[in-house]
Enzyme design. Structure first.
Site, PDB file in Angstrom:
ATOM      1  N   GLU A  58       8.959  21.243  13.344  1.00  0.00           N
ATOM      2  CA  GLU A  58      10.203  21.017  12.602  1.00  0.00           C
ATOM      3  C   GLU A  58      10.065  19.826  11.656  1.00  0.00           C
ATOM      4  OE1 GLU A  58      13.591  20.667  15.157  1.00  0.00           O
ATOM      5  OE2 GLU A  58      13.094  22.481  16.290  1.00  0.00           O
ATOM      6  N   ASP A  75      20.418  24.211  13.971  1.00  0.00           N
ATOM      7  CA  ASP A  75      19.479  23.158  13.589  1.00  0.00           C
ATOM      8  C   ASP A  75      19.745  22.668  12.170  1.00  0.00           C
ATOM      9  OD1 ASP A  75      18.038  23.211  16.001  1.00  0.00           O
ATOM     10  OD2 ASP A  75      16.843  24.911  15.316  1.00  0.00           O
ATOM     11  N   ASP A  98      18.672  28.389  12.290  1.00  0.00           N
ATOM     12  CA  ASP A  98      18.036  27.803  13.469  1.00  0.00           C
ATOM     13  C   ASP A  98      16.522  27.982  13.356  1.00  0.00           C
ATOM     14  OD1 ASP A  98      19.697  26.448  15.165  1.00  0.00           O
ATOM     15  OD2 ASP A  98      19.854  28.035  16.663  1.00  0.00           O
ATOM     16  N   LYS A 119      13.047  28.506  15.010  1.00  0.00           N
ATOM     17  CA  LYS A 119      12.587  29.078  16.265  1.00  0.00           C
ATOM     18  C   LYS A 119      11.070  29.177  16.276  1.00  0.00           C
ATOM     19  CE  LYS A 119      16.703  29.541  17.780  1.00  0.00           C
ATOM     20  NZ  LYS A 119      17.138  28.639  18.868  1.00  0.00           N
TER      21      LYS A 119
END
Length: 284
Positions: free
Chosen positions: A57, A86, A102, A104
Site C-alpha cells: 500500500e 482504504d 479498497d 486488496k
C-alpha cells in the site's frame, strides 16, 4: 452502471495496468528488498501477509495520488485504521461524487493451482446495513456511487521465510531475493467478486471468491444476480431462518437458499469453484 461510475471504473482499469512496472523488476520480483537503517544495514521483510500488504500500500500510494489528480479527484484516507474504505475518491468539481476503493492483496496457493487465499470485502455490519451510519466508515456507505476493490495477487517466493532474520549490507542489495513476485493486478466492483460466506472467523466480514480466473473476470456468486441481491443477502446474513423438511429451523447462510426464500431464480447463482489438490503421480 451509470456513466459517471463507468467512467471512473474504466479510468481505474487503465491505471492498474501501469502499476506492475512501478513495483516489479524485469524478472518479476518485488523491487522492495527490505528495511534499511542509518548504518546501511538491510533487514529482510517478513513474508507475513499483513506486513506485505501494508508495504505494498505504501509503495503504491504515490502512484494512486498522481492518478487521482490526473482525473480530477482528491483522495481522502480513513481517520482510523479499521474504517472503511482504504481510499475515498472525491470529485473536485462535484463533492457529491464519491467512490470507495479498497486495496486488496492475496497470494497464490501452492497446493491449489489456479486459486488464491482470498480476501475480505469489508464489513456487513452497522454501516453496511444502515447506509447513513457513520460507524467505522469514512463517509456513509450510501454516499458512495460505487464500491471497488483494487487487488494484487502475488506469489510467495520459496525459501525466503528462513531468510527473514538475515541482515545484509547495502552493497548486497541486488543479490537479495524478494519475498514476493509475479504480480497480477485487477479492479472489480466488490459485489462482483463476493462469496456468500463470511471472510474471517467470527468477524462480520464479507468473503471473496478464490479462483483467480473468476476473480479477474468478476465472476462471483452474485455476478449474474446483480448488486441488489448482494446488498439484500449480506444485510440479512444469518438473520433469516427457514424450516427444513424434518421441521428443524436453521439460519439461511447460502445464496441458493436465500434466493429460493425470496422467490428469485436460483439458476442465476454462480457456483463457487472448488479447490481440488492435484493428484500425486504414481511412481513407475
Amino acid at each position: 452502471m451509470s456513466k459517471v461510475k463507468n467512467d471512473f471504473y474504466q479510468e481505474l482499469k487503465t491505471f492498474v495496468k501501469t502499476l506492475e512496472n512501478h513495483i516489479s523488476t524485469e524478472d518479476g520480483q518485488w523491487t522492495i528488498k527490505g528495511f534499511i537503517d542509518t548504518y546501511k544495514n538491510i533487514y529482510s521483510i517478513s513474508s507475513d501477509t499483513k506486513v506485505v500488504s501494508k508495504i505494498l500500500e505504501i509503495h503504491l500510494f504515490p502512484q494512486i495520488i498522481a492518478f487521482a489528480e490526473a482525473i480530477g479527484y482528491a483522495v481522502v484516507l480513513p481517520e482510523y485504521q479499521n474504517y472503511y474504505p482504504d481510499l475515498s475518491f472525491i470529485n473536485k468539481r462535484n463533492e457529491t461524487i464519491k467512490f470507495a476503493v479498497d486495496l486488496k492483496t492475496t497470494y497464490r496457493l501452492e497446493d491449489y493451482p489456479g486459486f488464491c487465499n482470498g480476501f475480505t470485502l469489508g464489513s456487513h455490519g452497522e454501516y453496511f446495513t444502515n447506509r447513513q451510519s457513520t460507524k467505522n466508515v469514512q463517509f456513509p456507505y450510501g454516499d458512495y456511487l460505487g464500491h471497488f476493490s483494487l487487488g494484487i495477487i502475488y506469489s510467495r517466493t520459496s525459501g525466503t521465510h528462513s531468510a527473514e532474520t538475515q541482515t545484509h549490507r547495502l552493497s548486497e542489495l541486488q543479490s537479495i531475493t524478494s519475498v514476493i513476485g509475479d504480480f497480477q493486478f485487477f479492479v472489480a466492483e466488490k459485489w462482483r467478486i463476493a462469496s456468500d460466506k463470511s471472510g474471517s472467523g467470527n468477524t462480520a466480514n464479507i468473503g471473496s471468491i478464490a479462483k483467480i480466473e473468476d476473480v479477474l473476470a468478476g465472476k462471483g456468486v452474485f455476478s449474474k444476480l446483480g448488486e441488489e441481491w448482494f446488498d439484500d443477502y449480506w444485510m440479512n446474513y444469518g438473520k433469516i431462518t427457514k424450516k427444513d423438511k424434518d421441521g428443524k429451523t436453521r439460519k439461511i447462510t447460502t445464496l441458493t437458499d436465500f434466493v429460493e426464500y425470496r422467490g428469485g431464480d436460483t439458476s442465476l447463482v454462480v457456483p463457487k469453484a472448488r479447490k481440488l489438490k492435484p493428484k500425486k503421480k504414481k511412481n513407475g
